[in-house]
Scaffold this active site. Structure first.
Site, PDB file in Angstrom:
ATOM      1  N   GLU A 158      -3.085  29.667   9.333  1.00 38.35           N
ATOM      2  CA  GLU A 158      -4.235  28.132   8.476  1.00 38.35           C
ATOM      3  C   GLU A 158      -5.096  29.449   8.002  1.00 38.35           C
ATOM      4  O   GLU A 158      -4.874  28.027   6.728  1.00 38.35           O
ATOM      5  CB  GLU A 158      -4.993  27.885  10.257  1.00 38.35           C
ATOM      6  CG  GLU A 158      -5.835  28.907  10.480  1.00 38.35           C
ATOM      7  CD  GLU A 158      -6.972  28.442  10.907  1.00 38.35           C
ATOM      8  OE1 GLU A 158      -7.132  26.890  11.232  1.00 38.35           O
ATOM      9  OE2 GLU A 158      -7.927  29.591  12.195  1.00 38.35           O
ATOM     10  N   TRP A 200      -5.582  15.155   8.119  1.00 29.96           N
ATOM     11  CA  TRP A 200      -5.091  16.202   6.298  1.00 29.96           C
ATOM     12  C   TRP A 200      -4.414  17.410   6.896  1.00 29.96           C
ATOM     13  O   TRP A 200      -3.438  17.118   6.238  1.00 29.96           O
ATOM     14  CB  TRP A 200      -5.877  15.965   6.254  1.00 29.96           C
ATOM     15  CG  TRP A 200      -7.030  17.288   6.340  1.00 29.96           C
ATOM     16  CD1 TRP A 200      -7.768  18.282   7.532  1.00 29.96           C
ATOM     17  CD2 TRP A 200      -7.999  18.344   4.970  1.00 29.96           C
ATOM     18  NE1 TRP A 200      -8.182  19.089   7.280  1.00 29.96           N
ATOM     19  CE2 TRP A 200      -8.217  19.541   5.611  1.00 29.96           C
ATOM     20  CE3 TRP A 200      -7.952  18.032   4.048  1.00 29.96           C
ATOM     21  CZ2 TRP A 200      -9.300  20.718   4.976  1.00 29.96           C
ATOM     22  CZ3 TRP A 200      -8.356  18.716   3.393  1.00 29.96           C
ATOM     23  CH2 TRP A 200      -9.588  20.124   3.485  1.00 29.96           C
ATOM     24  N   PRO A 239     -18.203  17.886  21.304  1.00 33.79           N
ATOM     25  CA  PRO A 239     -17.797  18.230  22.490  1.00 33.79           C
ATOM     26  C   PRO A 239     -16.640  19.605  22.631  1.00 33.79           C
ATOM     27  O   PRO A 239     -17.024  20.791  23.302  1.00 33.79           O
ATOM     28  CB  PRO A 239     -16.977  17.375  22.989  1.00 33.79           C
ATOM     29  CG  PRO A 239     -17.464  15.760  22.599  1.00 33.79           C
ATOM     30  CD  PRO A 239     -18.019  16.382  21.482  1.00 33.79           C
ATOM     31  N   GLU A 240     -15.353  20.028  21.758  1.00 32.09           N
ATOM     32  CA  GLU A 240     -14.747  20.504  21.623  1.00 32.09           C
ATOM     33  C   GLU A 240     -16.102  21.957  20.564  1.00 32.09           C
ATOM     34  O   GLU A 240     -15.251  23.226  20.963  1.00 32.09           O
ATOM     35  CB  GLU A 240     -13.442  20.582  20.352  1.00 32.09           C
ATOM     36  CG  GLU A 240     -14.117  20.636  19.123  1.00 32.09           C
ATOM     37  CD  GLU A 240     -15.152  19.486  18.460  1.00 32.09           C
ATOM     38  OE1 GLU A 240     -15.161  19.364  17.120  1.00 32.09           O
ATOM     39  OE2 GLU A 240     -15.196  18.236  19.225  1.00 32.09           O
ATOM     40  N   ARG A 248     -15.311  10.362  13.997  1.00 31.83           N
ATOM     41  CA  ARG A 248     -15.480  11.010  13.029  1.00 31.83           C
ATOM     42  C   ARG A 248     -13.701  10.832  12.452  1.00 31.83           C
ATOM     43  O   ARG A 248     -12.744  11.138  12.724  1.00 31.83           O
ATOM     44  CB  ARG A 248     -16.350  12.281  12.852  1.00 31.83           C
ATOM     45  CG  ARG A 248     -15.118  13.323  13.548  1.00 31.83           C
ATOM     46  CD  ARG A 248     -16.041  14.518  13.527  1.00 31.83           C
ATOM     47  NE  ARG A 248     -15.311  15.520  14.175  1.00 31.83           N
ATOM     48  CZ  ARG A 248     -14.626  16.729  15.121  1.00 31.83           C
ATOM     49  NH1 ARG A 248     -15.478  16.134  15.961  1.00 31.83           N
ATOM     50  NH2 ARG A 248     -14.263  17.469  15.170  1.00 31.83           N
ATOM     51  N   SER A 249     -13.972  10.910  11.132  1.00 30.06           N
ATOM     52  CA  SER A 249     -12.315  10.812  10.366  1.00 30.06           C
ATOM     53  C   SER A 249     -12.349  12.116   9.468  1.00 30.06           C
ATOM     54  O   SER A 249     -12.879  13.340   9.550  1.00 30.06           O
ATOM     55  CB  SER A 249     -12.315   9.614   9.346  1.00 30.06           C
ATOM     56  OG  SER A 249     -10.848   9.458   9.363  1.00 30.06           O
ATOM     57  N   GLN A 250     -10.981  12.182   8.829  1.00 30.72           N
ATOM     58  CA  GLN A 250     -11.084  12.967   7.627  1.00 30.72           C
ATOM     59  C   GLN A 250     -10.207  12.604   6.507  1.00 30.72           C
ATOM     60  O   GLN A 250     -10.000  11.281   6.039  1.00 30.72           O
ATOM     61  CB  GLN A 250     -10.079  14.638   8.655  1.00 30.72           C
ATOM     62  CG  GLN A 250     -10.808  14.874   9.157  1.00 30.72           C
ATOM     63  CD  GLN A 250      -9.043  16.078   9.490  1.00 30.72           C
ATOM     64  OE1 GLN A 250      -8.341  16.190   9.567  1.00 30.72           O
ATOM     65  NE2 GLN A 250     -10.073  17.642   9.712  1.00 30.72           N
ATOM     66  N   ASP A 284     -15.443  22.499   7.383  1.00 28.68           N
ATOM     67  CA  ASP A 284     -15.824  22.905   8.856  1.00 28.68           C
ATOM     68  C   ASP A 284     -15.765  24.522   8.820  1.00 28.68           C
ATOM     69  O   ASP A 284     -15.575  25.095   9.902  1.00 28.68           O
ATOM     70  CB  ASP A 284     -15.606  21.814  10.404  1.00 28.68           C
ATOM     71  CG  ASP A 284     -14.513  21.618  10.350  1.00 28.68           C
ATOM     72  OD1 ASP A 284     -13.820  22.199   9.653  1.00 28.68           O
ATOM     73  OD2 ASP A 284     -14.970  21.532  11.311  1.00 28.68           O
ATOM     74  N   ASN A 318     -10.521  11.653  12.966  1.00 29.10           N
ATOM     75  CA  ASN A 318      -9.651  13.849  12.695  1.00 29.10           C
ATOM     76  C   ASN A 318      -8.652  13.859  13.268  1.00 29.10           C
ATOM     77  O   ASN A 318      -8.080  15.084  13.015  1.00 29.10           O
ATOM     78  CB  ASN A 318     -11.489  14.527  13.247  1.00 29.10           C
ATOM     79  CG  ASN A 318     -11.171  15.535  13.079  1.00 29.10           C
ATOM     80  OD1 ASN A 318     -12.222  15.886  13.226  1.00 29.10           O
ATOM     81  ND2 ASN A 318     -10.511  16.648  13.009  1.00 29.10           N
ATOM     82  N   ARG A 333      -4.980  26.647  18.928  1.00 31.74           N
ATOM     83  CA  ARG A 333      -5.805  25.899  19.793  1.00 31.74           C
ATOM     84  C   ARG A 333      -5.839  24.837  19.623  1.00 31.74           C
ATOM     85  O   ARG A 333      -6.010  24.203  19.501  1.00 31.74           O
ATOM     86  CB  ARG A 333      -7.058  26.555  19.207  1.00 31.74           C
ATOM     87  CG  ARG A 333      -7.943  26.305  17.757  1.00 31.74           C
ATOM     88  CD  ARG A 333      -9.472  26.798  18.211  1.00 31.74           C
ATOM     89  NE  ARG A 333     -10.241  26.448  18.426  1.00 31.74           N
ATOM     90  CZ  ARG A 333     -10.789  25.531  18.333  1.00 31.74           C
ATOM     91  NH1 ARG A 333     -10.798  25.017  17.116  1.00 31.74           N
ATOM     92  NH2 ARG A 333     -11.921  25.013  18.894  1.00 31.74           N
TER      93      ARG A 333
END
Length: 596
Positions: free
Chosen positions: A519, A178, A290-291, A224-226, A324, A215, A171
């Site tokens: 993953e 990162w 949103p995702e 937002r970043s990572q 997360d 991100n 997905r």
């Protein structure tokens, strides 16, 4: 051991939680009234048209957004009550959107080769064959951005970048920040320096555009970043190429990203009458992701509007951390009535790994400026690193535990739980002298985390979240293993090898059984893909492949695919695995099985 960590400033707490008028200043994930906020997004996601909320916000528009929103408004106005039926929404989406993924084309990197020097270092024939499979996966994960994304960006949620990308897989059909650090390391070991340079150029482009790196490659990730690994990517690239002119041209952007974290993600903590500046994850977005729209909406049910917005900002901040979600972010003293995720308080945590990474960034920027002949800036970043080392010791080091621990500054206490991230300063070479490294090794040896045959668990707490027990993730294995390798302790290096052997044998066994790289993995049983969290486990998988190649490069002559039965207790794990590594093929093929 330092005394109890003192109180954080009240103004920081107010800024963190937003309980005093902060809700009014929270933002949407981006400005798009199709992909990030607005009635169209709300109605489509609440109707559950798609099994995965991410599918809708990845769909390109067939016409300009103004036209799409005008047609939607007309349809809403013509519908009694304004709430469209599922059939109406299905027809509207089919008429105005393309299927997800259309804007990314499969791409074979031109510098890919089936013959790489790394393979010659691997003694075990089965592992060498598997190494070829891992190398070949770069072709399957390569993507090129459709030129129309640059020409008509308003029709896409994809954020344009100038070079092709390597995606994680499943997905995750676009690039991620990162993830790309471990992907890039794998590319460099596959002699794909040009592709790796392209990834870095993409991230530099994003810094120039946004002032930070989102991100991932979608507009709904924009605010937002990572974990900030760009300078570490540059270091890896320079180690393979010595391309100092590339560094000279772009070092201002590396510094700009660092200042984003200092300007927007810093927090002041007072200990023993002295003030220290450290960093945290802190996304000021007060709407659902949103995702994962409906998951966030359902989690916030029953809360007052301000509390809903605050919770959504916490979930966005957890996504910025990369973890997360996890018990790591549950702040003590906030029992939820419905779901543990309502206890997520990321913005109240000073994380060990984020600050270890930034310590490394400061070291690298100092070194880079030295190489480029700018002594003044080099001195400035060496000073910043010294200040962070002092802060890590004063705020995060726990002498009793013998390790660094995340600090919940609203509750003025460390989180005593085990997480592999607690050891990240070893990997980042920050705030580590020999006595402290020995204490950290003892902490790990005493932890039950070493009792699992398939790798280090992400935590020892079973919550059902994907960044908790029993899941194990490749980046965390790599951080711990390479951190131990950097120690001068022979015992630490032996443990590093045993962890690498376990991890790779399990990866190989799962690959042979399922035909894929995943993953995350389950540390229990004989080895299988991980689970839990918000979506099914994904196959691909960029950073898992990259870490596997790095460990094959590190230990290629010693590693074995041999099947052997071992005791699960330390130190016999390391002894057993060192033994079989020296007897390749002697005990047959297959993964290790553990008694007990």
């Amino acid at each position: 051991m330092p005394g109890p960590v003192g109180w954080a400033f009240v103004v920081v707490c107010a800024a963190l939680w937003g309980w005093q008028a902060m809700a009014g200043s929270l933002l949407p994930p981006c400005d798009s009234h199709i992909y990030c906020t607005g009635e169209l997004l709300r109605q489509v996601q609440r109707s559950r048209l798609f099994q995965d909320d991410k599918d809708f916000v990845d769909m390109p528009l067939k016409s300009n957004p103004g036209v799409v929103l005008k047609h939607f408004e007309e349809l809403v106005n013509a519908t009694p009550g304004g709430a469209l039926s599922k059939l109406q929404l299905t027809q509207f989406v089919e008429s105005h959107f393309f299927p997800p993924g259309k804007e990314l084309e499969s791409w074979t990197p031109p510098d890919w080769s089936d013959s790489i020097p790394l393979l010659e270092k691997i003694s075990d024939e089965k592992l060498r064959s598997w190494g070829r499979v891992l190398n070949a996966k770069w072709k399957k994960l390569g993507r090129r951005v459709d030129p129309d994304v640059q020409a008509s960006p308003w029709r896409y949620s994809l954020i344009y970048v100038p070079n092709p990308v390597i995606v994680p897989g499943g997905r995750f059909r676009e690039y991620y920040y990162w993830d790309s650090f471990w992907i890039l390391e794998g590319l460099l070991l596959s002699n794909m320096a040009a592709t790796a340079k392209g990834l870095i150029q993409n991230f530099l482009y994003l810094v120039s555009k946004f002032g930070h790196i989102p991100n991932g490659g979608r507009v709904y990730y924009e605010r937002r970043s990572q974990p900030p690994l760009l300078s570490l990517m540059m270091e890896s690239y320079l180690r393979h190429t010595n391309d100092t002119e590339f560094l000279r041209k772009h070092i201002h952007l590396l510094e700009a990203e660092y200042h984003f974290w200092q300007d927007h993600r810093a927090v002041n903590i007072s200990v023993g009458g002295k003030q220290y500046s450290l960093n945290r994850y802190n996304v000021q977005v007060g709407e659902p992701r949103p995702e994962s729209y409906m998951k966030d909406v359902e989690l916030a049910k029953g809360l007052q509007e301000e509390a809903q917005q605050d919770l959504w900002a916490e979930l966005q901040s957890a996504a910025e951390s990369g973890w997360d979600f996890s018990s790591r972010w549950f702040l003590p003293g906030f029992p939820s009535l419905q779901d543990p995720l309502q206890d997520t308080r990321v913005r109240g945590v000073v994380p060990v790994d984020l600050n270890a990474i930034l310590c490394k960034v400061e070291q690298l920027l100092a070194t880079f400026y030295q190489v480029l002949g700018d002594g003044e800036k080099a001195s400035r970043f060496w000073a910043a690193r010294r200040e962070r080392v002092a802060a890590l010791t004063a705020v995060l080091w726990n002498e009793e535990a013998g390790v660094w621990l995340d600090y919940h500054f609203l509750r003025q206490r460390h989180n005593p739980a085990f997480y592999p991230s607690n050891l990240s300063p070893l990997w980042a070479e920050c705030d580590v002298d020999l006595p402290r490294a020995e204490k950290v090794l003892h902490y790990l040896e005493e932890s039950s985390a070493l009792s699992y045959a398939n790798g280090l668990p992400t935590s020892l707490t079973r919550t059902g979240e994907q960044w908790d027990f029993p899941n194990a993730w490749a980046p965390l294995q790599h951080m711990v293993i390479t951190g131990l390798v950097k120690s001068s302790s022979a015992r630490a290096r032996e443990l590093a090898f045993s962890l690498a052997q376990r991890w790779l044998q399990m990866n190989l066994a799962v690959y042979e059984k399922h035909g894929g790289m995943f993953e995350k993995y389950d540390v229990e049983g004989d080895g299988k893909p991980g689970g839990g969290g918000e979506y099914p486990v994904q196959e691909g998988f960029g950073w898992t492949n990259g870490v596997a190649l790095q460990l094959l490069d590190l230990y290629g002559e010693q590693l074995t695919s041999a099947h052997v039965r071992c005791s699960p207790s330390w130190p016999f794990i390391g002894t057993c695995l060192v033994l079989i590594s020296r007897l390749p093929g002697f005990l047959g093929d297959g993964p290790v099985h553990w008694e007990g």
